[in-house]
Design a protein around this motif. Structure first.
Motif: not given
Length: 100
Positions: A5-27
């Motif tokens: 059900r839950r992949f992890a207990e914690r996450k890293r975000c750029a802001d408290f809402e996790c709405s700001m982009l952290m980075c961009r990449g190419k597949a």
């Protein structure tokens, strides 16, 4: 990863809402996720990262491709732009792991 059900207990975000982009990449290659919690993409597509799971499942990040949002293995992404160097560690929520 364990697809419980839950992949992890914690996450890293750029802001408290996790709405700001952290980075961009190419597949670096095509990816088709095992269920609706994952985002699918083709090699060469731009992937935008909003948060990174930490703890047990450090190999999964969450982001978007076009209007689709979901998880993907971080090692399939070649980072080409960082939007934020700030990383906040926050608890995950049940809603982080549901299908919309």
């Amino acid at each position: 990863p364990d697809l419980g059900r839950r992949f992890a207990e914690r996450k890293r975000c750029a802001d408290f809402e996790c709405s700001m982009l952290m980075c961009r990449g190419k597949a670096m290659r095509d990816f088709k996720g095992p269920d609706c919690r994952f985002v699918n993409f083709k090699k060469g597509e731009a992937v935008y990262v909003y948060y990174k799971l930490i703890g047990e499942s450090t190999e999964l990040w969450a982001g978007s491709v076009g209007s689709d949002f979901g998880y993907f293995p971080k090692d399939l992404l070649e980072i080409n732009h960082n939007y934020s160097n700030e990383e906040l560690e926050l608890p995950t929520d049940e809603t982080d792991f549901v299908c919309f």
